[in-house]
Design an enzyme around this catalytic site. Structure first.
Site, PDB file in Angstrom:
ATOM      1  N   HIS A  86      37.590  36.395  48.909  1.00  0.00           N
ATOM      2  CA  HIS A  86      37.777  36.975  47.578  1.00  0.00           C
ATOM      3  C   HIS A  86      36.583  37.813  47.143  1.00  0.00           C
ATOM      4  CE1 HIS A  86      39.392  37.478  43.590  1.00  0.00           C
ATOM      5  NE2 HIS A  86      40.405  36.690  43.866  1.00  0.00           N
ATOM      6  N   ASP A 143      40.194  41.359  46.893  1.00  0.00           N
ATOM      7  CA  ASP A 143      40.803  40.604  45.796  1.00  0.00           C
ATOM      8  C   ASP A 143      42.312  40.495  46.019  1.00  0.00           C
ATOM      9  OD1 ASP A 143      41.957  43.019  44.946  1.00  0.00           O
ATOM     10  OD2 ASP A 143      40.361  43.410  43.505  1.00  0.00           O
TER      11      ASP A 143
END
Length: 444
Positions: A417, A421
């Protein structure tokens, strides 16, 4: 860890505490830990206030005494350079929070100046020269990838906080010819010896059996455990229809000679992954601590084998190759690994050279889906499940059948992440699904 901050003090100056009480909460870059008292005592002086200021390993944070009568002796105490290494004071029996207090001598007059105490340390001090190397996890990984060996054998001056070695230090490191030759020559036989030595026999116990691991297996376990702890994983899953891709595979294989190895579904899906990287290049990247590095070439690690025979050979520049070239290189890598296991050829690294993306296929085991662990410093890993015939609603308006049978596979993408994303990961998986379901686009 070499530094942290105090998030909160649970005890005030002059307040007594008992063994097991939480004196304060210390925040590091990965977790918040409690500083627990080991003995009874009283906090005579707090030397480090709670707040965002970082406190280095070995820096004093408080002074403790055994009795409340000793608190006044440290009311105006100020930390001086080298105070942490000063001998413990004789009056008031000041003690360190993590070490037993020395037997106090008869109390001196209150007006007498107190020698420097042994204050409590927030964290254990780092090892000195010849001890543990203070470096970021990525620095350790890069040192191995670049062929420098362990950081403990190198002469690298860290530019990070408190002299910590960071990834940039490793990249800029140029080993001197004389200094590099000796450690490399000394470490190579030591590393090669365990790899070729047979494993010790299993050790039976009372109701269990211990099976010794090879150095390669322990190295893989260490890498994956570190990645799982350090990388913020999240997972995306999609079902892909393979009917068109299977038709293309049959057409391609029919044009090949009988002696040539056929193209597999896995080869076509590897090519689809490279095409998806072309559509969403930000997924072909790595976390570099202070930046995100996006790669021009798609180099894919293809995981094969299991257990001690687990490898991930890398296939370079997938995006610039045809499906047949990809298939030939994957087959050649697998053959080289099989030869190495039989002692015919040289064995490679424990888990293979590092690419920019990893693919594993567990379909042969009947597994429907899997959430793979990302290999640092990569940002994504893809796992493919078993190919199945499934009944789905018929989307053909001209058909009289309500349902139809299709061939499908489940693909799961693990993402870092920090680099990719949720939206970018979804875009990549959507592009991969589109290329796999419309394989003609692989020619673009």
């Amino acid at each position: 860890m070499e530094a942290g901050t105090i998030a909160k003090w649970n005890k005030n100056e002059g307040e007594p505490f008992a063994a097991g009480d939480i004196l304060c909460e210390i925040e590091t870059d990965k977790a918040t830990v409690d500083f627990e008292a080991q003995d009874d005592g009283v906090i005579a002086k707090i030397l480090a206030d709670a707040g965002p200021t970082e406190i280095s390993c070995g820096e004093p944070i408080m002074i403790t005494v055994e009795e409340e009568d000793g608190v006044d002796a440290f009311k105006d105490y100020v930390v001086e350079m080298g105070a942490s290494s000063a001998p413990p004071p004789e009056p008031a029996a000041a003690s360190a929070a993590e070490t037993p207090a020395p037997t106090p001598e008869p109390a001196a007059a209150p007006a007498a100046p107190a020698p420097a105490p042994t204050p409590a340390a927030a964290v254990p001090p780092p090892a000195g020269e010849g001890g543990r190397v203070v470096a970021s996890p990525l620095a350790h990984t890069l040192a191995k990838e670049l062929g420098h060996g362990p950081l403990s054998a190198l002469h690298i001056t860290g530019t990070g906080p408190n002299g910590r070695i960071i990834a940039a230090d490793v990249r800029e490191y140029v080993p001197p010819a004389v200094m590099e030759a000796a450690p490399a020559a000394a470490e190579a036989p030591a590393a090669a010896a365990p790899a070729g030595a047979p494993l010790p026999p299993p050790i039976p116990g009372d109701g269990y059996t211990d099976y010794p691991l090879s150095p390669a297996a322990m190295e893989i376990a260490s890498q994956l455990a570190h990645s799982k702890q350090n990388v913020p994983h999240y997972y995306l899953t999609v079902d892909i229809t393979l009917d068109s891709l299977l038709d293309l595979r049959s057409t391609l294989n029919s044009s090949l000679g009988e002696e040539e190895a056929g193209i597999s579904v896995n080869d076509l899906l590897i090519k689809a992954a490279a095409s998806a990287m072309k559509a969403v290049p930000s997924a072909n990247a790595s976390w570099m601590e202070s930046s995100v590095r996006v790669y021009d070439s798609v180099d894919v690690n293809v995981v094969v084998g299991s257990g001690d025979a687990l490898y991930a050979p890398v296939v370079r520049n997938i995006g610039g190759r045809g499906v047949k070239a990809i298939s030939d290189e994957v087959n050649a890598a697998v053959s080289a690994i099989e030869d190495a296991e039989e002692g015919v050829g040289p064995a490679g690294d424990a888990f293979g050279p590092m690419g920019t993306f990893t693919i594993m296929n567990l379909g042969m085991y009947g597994v429907k889906s899997c959430a793979p662990i990302i290999r640092e410093p990569q940002a994504c890993a893809l796992a493919l499940g078993a190919i199945e015939n499934r009944i789905v609603p018929n989307d053909d308006p001209d058909s009289e059948e309500i349902y139809k049978q299709v061939t499908m596979v489940t693909a799961t993408l693990s993402c870092d992440h920090r680099v990719v994303d949720g939206a970018v990961g979804a875009q990549w998986l959507g592009a991969f699904k589109s290329h796999a379901e419309n394989p003609a686009t692989l020619l673009l």
